[in-house]
Design a protein around this motif. Sequence first.
Motif, PDB file in Angstrom:
ATOM      1  N   ASP A 191       0.802  -1.368  -0.125  1.00 14.59           N
ATOM      2  CA  ASP A 191      -0.150   0.135   0.064  1.00 14.59           C
ATOM      3  C   ASP A 191       0.955   1.247   0.028  1.00 14.59           C
ATOM      4  N   VAL A 192       2.035   1.053   0.417  1.00 14.51           N
ATOM      5  CA  VAL A 192       2.970   2.274   0.466  1.00 14.51           C
ATOM      6  C   VAL A 192       3.583   2.720  -0.931  1.00 14.51           C
ATOM      7  N   PHE A 193       3.508   1.821  -1.791  1.00 14.78           N
ATOM      8  CA  PHE A 193       4.086   2.089  -3.027  1.00 14.78           C
ATOM      9  C   PHE A 193       3.284   2.158  -4.363  1.00 14.78           C
ATOM     10  N   SER A 194       3.426   2.877  -5.536  1.00 12.32           N
ATOM     11  CA  SER A 194       2.805   2.920  -6.672  1.00 12.32           C
ATOM     12  C   SER A 194       3.045   1.574  -7.402  1.00 12.32           C
ATOM     13  N   LEU A 195       2.021   0.874  -7.599  1.00  8.41           N
ATOM     14  CA  LEU A 195       2.431  -0.450  -8.206  1.00  8.41           C
ATOM     15  C   LEU A 195       1.118  -0.479  -9.360  1.00  8.41           C
ATOM     16  N   PRO A 196       1.230  -1.382 -10.545  1.00  7.25           N
ATOM     17  CA  PRO A 196       0.230  -1.674 -11.185  1.00  7.25           C
ATOM     18  C   PRO A 196      -0.958  -2.239 -10.629  1.00  7.25           C
ATOM     19  N   SER A 197      -2.135  -1.835 -10.812  1.00 10.31           N
ATOM     20  CA  SER A 197      -3.472  -2.289 -10.176  1.00 10.31           C
ATOM     21  C   SER A 197      -3.380  -3.702 -10.341  1.00 10.31           C
ATOM     22  N   HIS A 198      -3.243  -4.164 -11.726  1.00 12.68           N
ATOM     23  CA  HIS A 198      -3.627  -5.636 -12.119  1.00 12.68           C
ATOM     24  C   HIS A 198      -2.429  -6.444 -11.391  1.00 12.68           C
ATOM     25  N   TYR A 199      -1.425  -6.095 -10.664  1.00  6.27           N
ATOM     26  CA  TYR A 199      -0.524  -6.978 -10.079  1.00  6.27           C
ATOM     27  C   TYR A 199      -0.775  -7.190  -8.719  1.00  6.27           C
ATOM     28  N   CYS A 200      -1.287  -6.005  -7.890  1.00  8.11           N
ATOM     29  CA  CYS A 200      -1.589  -5.992  -6.627  1.00  8.11           C
ATOM     30  C   CYS A 200      -1.845  -7.474  -5.910  1.00  8.11           C
ATOM     31  N   GLU A 201      -2.886  -7.781  -6.302  1.00 10.06           N
ATOM     32  CA  GLU A 201      -3.463  -9.117  -5.536  1.00 10.06           C
ATOM     33  C   GLU A 201      -2.305 -10.505  -5.829  1.00 10.06           C
ATOM     34  N   ASP A 202      -1.441 -10.188  -6.617  1.00 11.92           N
ATOM     35  CA  ASP A 202      -0.306 -11.255  -7.054  1.00 11.92           C
ATOM     36  C   ASP A 202       0.693 -11.139  -6.313  1.00 11.92           C
ATOM     37  N   LEU A 203       0.881 -10.241  -5.510  1.00 10.68           N
ATOM     38  CA  LEU A 203       2.263  -9.633  -5.003  1.00 10.68           C
ATOM     39  C   LEU A 203       1.859  -9.958  -3.367  1.00 10.68           C
ATOM     40  N   GLU A 204       3.157 -10.551  -2.736  1.00 16.82           N
ATOM     41  CA  GLU A 204       3.067 -10.332  -1.117  1.00 16.82           C
ATOM     42  C   GLU A 204       3.652  -9.135  -0.655  1.00 16.82           C
ATOM     43  N   CYS A 205       4.739  -8.487  -1.129  1.00 12.27           N
ATOM     44  CA  CYS A 205       5.323  -7.567  -0.749  1.00 12.27           C
ATOM     45  C   CYS A 205       6.151  -6.986  -1.605  1.00 12.27           C
ATOM     46  N   VAL A 206       6.715  -5.559  -1.361  1.00 14.27           N
ATOM     47  CA  VAL A 206       7.731  -4.860  -2.039  1.00 14.27           C
ATOM     48  C   VAL A 206       8.942  -5.650  -1.430  1.00 14.27           C
ATOM     49  N   PHE A 207       9.815  -6.190  -1.775  1.00 13.38           N
ATOM     50  CA  PHE A 207      11.125  -6.721  -1.282  1.00 13.38           C
ATOM     51  C   PHE A 207      12.153  -5.740  -1.243  1.00 13.38           C
ATOM     52  N   ILE A 208      12.475  -5.059  -2.586  1.00 13.46           N
ATOM     53  CA  ILE A 208      13.554  -4.103  -2.631  1.00 13.46           C
ATOM     54  C   ILE A 208      13.013  -2.971  -3.555  1.00 13.46           C
ATOM     55  N   PRO A 209      12.784  -1.828  -2.976  1.00 17.69           N
ATOM     56  CA  PRO A 209      12.438  -0.754  -3.721  1.00 17.69           C
ATOM     57  C   PRO A 209      13.108  -0.103  -4.731  1.00 17.69           C
ATOM     58  N   HIS A 210      12.691   0.171  -5.997  1.00 20.62           N
ATOM     59  CA  HIS A 210      13.248   0.737  -6.990  1.00 20.62           C
ATOM     60  C   HIS A 210      14.442   1.755  -6.541  1.00 20.62           C
ATOM     61  N   GLY A 211      14.253   2.653  -5.814  1.00 22.98           N
ATOM     62  CA  GLY A 211      15.188   3.736  -5.303  1.00 22.98           C
ATOM     63  C   GLY A 211      16.464   3.212  -4.573  1.00 22.98           C
ATOM     64  N   VAL A 212      16.163   2.221  -4.062  1.00 19.28           N
ATOM     65  CA  VAL A 212      17.308   1.285  -3.266  1.00 19.28           C
ATOM     66  C   VAL A 212      18.005   0.469  -4.413  1.00 19.28           C
ATOM     67  N   ILE A 213      17.327  -0.026  -5.287  1.00 16.76           N
ATOM     68  CA  ILE A 213      18.143  -0.785  -6.304  1.00 16.76           C
ATOM     69  C   ILE A 213      18.967   0.341  -7.257  1.00 16.76           C
ATOM     70  N   GLU A 214      18.462   1.176  -7.404  1.00 17.44           N
ATOM     71  CA  GLU A 214      19.125   2.444  -8.436  1.00 17.44           C
ATOM     72  C   GLU A 214      20.580   2.925  -7.483  1.00 17.44           C
ATOM     73  N   ASP A 215      20.167   3.145  -6.306  1.00 17.28           N
ATOM     74  CA  ASP A 215      21.447   3.478  -5.469  1.00 17.28           C
ATOM     75  C   ASP A 215      22.349   2.551  -5.343  1.00 17.28           C
ATOM     76  N   ARG A 216      22.006   1.175  -5.041  1.00 10.79           N
ATOM     77  CA  ARG A 216      23.025   0.154  -4.971  1.00 10.79           C
ATOM     78  C   ARG A 216      23.819   0.109  -6.389  1.00 10.79           C
ATOM     79  N   THR A 217      23.182   0.138  -7.513  1.00  6.31           N
ATOM     80  CA  THR A 217      23.403   0.203  -8.832  1.00  6.31           C
ATOM     81  C   THR A 217      24.755   0.936  -9.061  1.00  6.31           C
ATOM     82  N   GLU A 218      24.221   2.275  -8.793  1.00  9.48           N
ATOM     83  CA  GLU A 218      25.256   3.254  -8.917  1.00  9.48           C
ATOM     84  C   GLU A 218      26.747   3.185  -8.184  1.00  9.48           C
ATOM     85  N   ARG A 219      26.409   2.432  -6.724  1.00  4.53           N
ATOM     86  CA  ARG A 219      27.673   2.229  -6.201  1.00  4.53           C
ATOM     87  C   ARG A 219      28.412   1.089  -6.737  1.00  4.53           C
TER      88      ARG A 219
END
Length: 229
Positions: A37-65
């Motif tokens: 509920d605290v992230f923007s997700l495609p509505s057609h996927y919401c009932e198919d997901l358990e959780c957001v495991f790694i947010p996109h911003g964290v992925i981007e920062d780690r990739t930059e490192r």
Amino acid sequence: MTEPRGKRQNIMTENSISLSTHNGIVIPDNWAGYNLDVFSLPSHYCEDLECVFIPHGVIEDRTERIANEIMKDLGDNHITVLCVLKGGYRFCTDLVEHIKNLSRNSERFISMRVDFIRLRSYCNDTCMDEMQIIGGDDLSKLSGKDIISTGRTMSALLSHLGKYNPKMVKVASLLVKRSDSNNGFKPDYIGFEIPNKFVVGYALDYNEHFRDLHHICVINENGKLKYKV
């Protein structure tokens, strides 16, 4: 995610995430992820997901490192970036862009060419005797070159690349999964070490679904059933 404090180490406390210089960000087995509920997700996927495991911003920062680490190790070299499709294309694209940006603003310069391949080791559900490499230029051009390989199924690919006598091969992987079936191979650059969970998003799929998710999420049983083939 809880930011690690003090010296970098591999020791976990409950619900903590640590950073190891060898293993990247190590996510413990008991990490529950973030509420959908605290992230923007495609509505057609919401009932198919358990959780957001790694947010996109964290992925981007780690990739930059990781791009920074590659610049320190390989600056002033000409390299070939070999992206293993399909699951690796988002990570590879973002990593290359970060390296380009760092290279433009650094006294050290990396000249890059990028190629894309797919690995095929199964025909239907039968394992073939030899791994097939689909796409990409003539791999003999890699002779004497520095190579950064981004993707999975690395052991078989590295063995194959060795036939062409590259000067050096380094492997960058966004995710390394802890599991009993892991053959012990460790990439040179790791984004996240994660528990043995089936994750989707950021180009990772379940039967070609979920690649368009920006975040890395855990698929639930409803999603596995809905998109089963």
